[in-house]
Design an enzyme around this catalytic site. Structure first.
Site, PDB file in Angstrom:
ATOM      1  N   ASP A 290     -24.463  36.939  63.783  1.00 58.64           N
ATOM      2  CA  ASP A 290     -23.948  37.205  65.120  1.00 58.64           C
ATOM      3  C   ASP A 290     -22.553  37.822  64.963  1.00 58.64           C
ATOM      4  O   ASP A 290     -21.983  37.846  63.865  1.00 58.64           O
ATOM      5  CB  ASP A 290     -23.940  35.939  65.985  1.00 58.64           C
TER       6      ASP A 290
HETATM    7  C1  BGC Z   1     -23.757  37.375  71.091  1.00 49.27           C
HETATM    8  C2  BGC Z   1     -25.094  37.961  70.716  1.00 49.27           C
HETATM    9  C3  BGC Z   1     -25.070  39.457  70.843  1.00 49.27           C
HETATM   10  C4  BGC Z   1     -23.945  40.005  70.006  1.00 49.27           C
HETATM   11  C5  BGC Z   1     -23.866  41.517  70.012  1.00 49.27           C
HETATM   12  C6  BGC Z   1     -22.600  38.080  70.419  1.00 49.27           C
HETATM   13  O1  BGC Z   1     -21.388  37.689  70.960  1.00 49.27           O
HETATM   14  O2  BGC Z   1     -23.743  36.013  70.758  1.00 49.27           O
HETATM   15  O3  BGC Z   1     -26.102  37.398  71.512  1.00 49.27           O
HETATM   16  O4  BGC Z   1     -26.300  39.992  70.453  1.00 49.27           O
HETATM   17  O5  BGC Z   1     -22.726  39.481  70.490  1.00 49.27           O
HETATM   18  O6  BGC Z   1     -23.465  42.021  71.210  1.00 49.27           O
END
Ligand code: BGC
Length: 733
Positions: A290
């Site tokens: 993530d």
């Molecule tokens: C979130 C994810 C997301 C990623 C990319 C993160 O902060 O937890 O769900 O896919 O950002 O945008």
């Protein structure tokens, strides 16, 4: 890799054999456009300023438009970037050209984005869509989103979000299919099929990314990013289930969760990534972290510094680094110094290249002119699907005195700031929608209801305008009050300790009730709300969630009765926040809650949820009878009769639950095992049949042994998880 031809596999191996260590690590690096300035304060502070209200969202957006962005062109040219988050097709082509024509080996980039509930056509947020209990719909909306995004160059969706979520305080409950592992698994399978399976052209499919692997939804106290501890039987039987189903369906990528699971952050969790996902489930694709999560392992206290975190993540089986550049900066020397085996890098690069090959990016790296022009105006069938999804997701919670449906010539006072907003019907994590496509509630209602007037009165923010309240009371024979949450109140980093209707909206409701006119409360929200007061005092409650671009029409169709509501709750609603987490499939206890004191209950809150999982009314009513369960060979054969006892045709969601009454581990009081949609004409009865394979009646123990244990089972059938018929049966396996 599964899904690749021999020829494609050979191409991947050939490439790998010609790649340098840096180039392989380059594939493991995902970048977003970096903001490099154009304003006077650091970017992080700018975000903070917007979050705490020092500048408005509009001001923030204006500043961002003027900001300079770095798209990492030089790094791409050197083969140092495998993936980017971009959604503008012109930019996609520009960057792809650098990768394909100017880097040494011409390996294409994969562009990824959060396409959680639609790309240009925004559908209901997942918690709402899941409540349609319509797997065909789940698949069709995913397929449409894949086509739309691919036409913008986005070949990879960071979706579906599959976190089992049982604590409504957690803002991210909005993004996933709710509290139940079975519904979550059906949702997961359908979404993967929809996103990935139409190979009639490379423009029709994308790679799914299952997230957040795993347990994120169980963050302690519903506080985002918080620690997660859970018994392993719960992990295998509930939280892992939707991921397992989606991997079985062929999902190509997975995103690891931010949280630790039983002490080890998922980002560096070898048990989760390598052992469970890759080895045990046989997941063929790649895992991405993530955002910034590798660096956060230092803050977690599990790695000494960036380098240590990078090595630990790579060893654990993390193939791609989202956003920290730690892999790019640290892994080469780690390999050279013998701290990281070369095979780890080879494996990651192979997995990433294979997914790119599967997507057809090597042969069709660019967005064609034709594709770019394809959705200049949103095609009718896209809009129709958005409308169908929105209509099927509306949940009628209460309809005292049959106030609904409303006559199309009724005098209606429409109230609430949310009714006028385009942005607020969209929900969290939608980035590619266009204002012109959005039908607000006011616009949709005005098309249908001839004698409707709008009065702002108030909303989640700000004051109540008393004059407008009085005018609304004077004008309408009925008041439709659109109240609830702003989009910014759910989604990531939006946990709440109080999930009653926010701001002064309850006061506003009271004032509206005092006008003496019947009030229809139309809710817009991204999480289950604690609706004790509303349940007791407001005659009509409709759960409208955030239904996407066609919300206005969908709501008008349901309120007017052109459409008979059929949506159900994919998550239980508490009466009071303090009951969270409240979910129907909780474990049994030795002292189940009751009226007597020494039982599992609260002194100051009801025992059960206010509205249970699976709940939802319609403009007709259904009666269940004749539940019959018999064992035949390897399955239970179950029949139940469902009658449409009201005066309107409708579609009922028939739900089948099971309880394993005596087992070697404590089991949930009920577990959803199947559901069917039944079309029933007014007055019609149908016998609904379920086959429950006996092999599906078992559970995993803490050592991951799947157990099928002889004994007594209860089989339940009904229209929601609470009101069911029940039969007992002894089963031997
Ligand atoms: C979130 C994810 C997301 C990623 C990319 C993160 O902060 O937890 O769900 O896919 O950002 O945008």
């Amino acid at each position: 890799m599964k899904g690749l031809t021999r020829e494609q596999e050979k191409r991947v191996e050939d490439l790998l054999s010609r790649m340098t260590l840096e180039e392989k690590i380059g594939q493991m690096n995902q970048e977003s456009p970096s903001i490099v300035g154009g304003f006077d304060v650091p970017f992080a502070e700018l975000i903070e300023m917007m979050t705490d209200g020092r500048i408005s969202k509009e001001e923030f957006q204006k500043i961002m438009e003027g900001a300079k962005q770095d798209y990492h062109e030089d790094e791409i040219r050197k083969g140092g970037v495998g993936s980017l988050m971009v959604q503008d097709p012109v930019k996609v082509n520009e960057l792809q050209k650098i990768a394909v024509e100017e880097s040494r080996l011409g390996i294409p980039l994969i562009f990824g984005l959060d396409v959680i509930h639609g790309f240009r056509s925004v559908y209901p947020i997942a918690i709402a869509e899941a409540g349609s209990f319509d797997t065909d719909l789940f698949e069709r909306t995913a397929r449409m989103a894949a086509k739309e995004s691919r036409a913008a160059g986005v070949a990879w969706h960071f979706a579906p979000m599959l976190d089992v979520a049982r604590d409504a305080r957690w803002g991210r409950v909005s993004e996933g299919p709710g509290e139940d592992p079975y519904l979550g698994s059906e949702f997961a399978r359908a979404k993967v099929r929809g996103l990935q399976n139409d190979h009639s052209s490379t423009e029709n499919y994308v790679a799914a990314c299952l997230k957040h692997y795993v347990g994120y939804g169980a963050c302690e106290a519903g506080r985002d990013y918080n620690t997660v501890s859970m018994a392993m039987h719960l992990f295998y039987n509930a939280y892992l289930k939707p991921f397992e189903a989606a991997v079985d369906e062929g999902a190509m990528t997975v995103m690891a969760a931010f949280n630790d699971l039983n002490g080890v952050p998922c980002t560096v969790n070898e048990f989760l990534l390598r052992k469970t996902l890759k080895e045990s489930l046989g997941f063929p694709g790649f895992v991405v972290s993530d955002a910034n999560a590798i660096r956060e392992c230092v803050v977690h206290g599990i790695a000494e510094d960036d380098r240590d975190a990078g090595i630990k993540a790579a060893l654990a089986g993390m193939d791609m680094d989202m956003g920290t550049e730690i892999y790019s900066k640290e892994l080469k020397s780690a390999v050279e110094e013998g701290l990281l085996p070369m095979e780890v890098i080879d494996e990651a690069a192979r997995r990433i290249l294979s997914v790119k090959m599967w997507l057809g990016l090597f042969d069709n790296p660019y967005v064609s002119e034709e594709a770019m022009a394809r959705y200049k105006v949103l095609p009718k069938e896209h809009r129709d699907l958005a409308l169908e999804a929105a209509e099927k997701s509306v949940v009628l919670l209460k309809n005292e005195g049959n106030v609904l449906p409303l006559k199309e010539d009724a005098r209606i006072s429409l109230v609430g700031t949310l009714a006028e907003s385009r942005e607020e019907i969209i929900g969290a994590w939608a980035m590619s929608w266009k204002e012109e496509d959005c039908v607000t509630i006011r616009a949709g209602m005005e098309e249908t209801f001839k004698n409707l007037r709008y009065f702002r009165c108030g909303g989640p923010e700000g004051d109540i305008n008393m004059d407008e309240v009085l005018s609304a009371g004077d004008y309408g024979d009925v008041i439709v009050a659109v109240l609830g949450e702003l989009v910014s109140m759910s989604g990531e980093a939006s946990s709440k300790a109080d999930i009653t209707i926010p701001g002064r909206q309850r006061e506003l409701l009271e004032m509206l009730m005092h006008t003496g006119k019947p009030v229809v409360l139309l809710l817009m929200n991204g999480r289950p709300l604690a609706l004790d007061w509303e349940y007791n005092y407001v005659p009509v409650i409709v759960e409208g969630w955030q239904l996407g671009i066609e919300m206005g029409h969908a709501v008008a169709n349901v309120l007017s009765g052109r459409v008979n509501p059929e949506g159900r709750l994919s998550s239980s609603f508490p009466a009071m926040t303090g009951q969270c987490p409240v979910y129907y499939n909780h474990m049994n206890t030795g002292r189940p809650g009751s009226k007597s004191k020494f039982t599992s209950r609260y002194l100051d809150a009801p025992l059960d949820s206010l509205y249970p999982f699976g709940y939802g009314l319609s403009y007709t009513s259904y009666e269940y009878s004749g539940l019959a369960v018999k064992e035949e060979g390897d399955a239970l054969e179950i029949d139940v009769t469902v009658k449409n006892a009201g005066g309107r045709d409708g579609r009922e969601t028939v739900q089948l639950y099971m309880q394993d009454v005596t087992a070697s581990l404590v089991r949930p009081v009920k577990e959803l095992k199947a559901f069917r949609k039944a079309e029933l004409k007014a007055g019609e009865s149908k016998s609904i049949h379920f086959t429950l394979p006996k092999k599906d009646m078992g559970f995993y123990d803490n050592e991951k042994v799947y157990r099928l244990e002889d004994g007594l089972f209860r089989i339940y059938a009904g229209g929601n998880s609470r009101d069911c018929l029940m039969e007992e049966i002894r089963v031997a396996f």
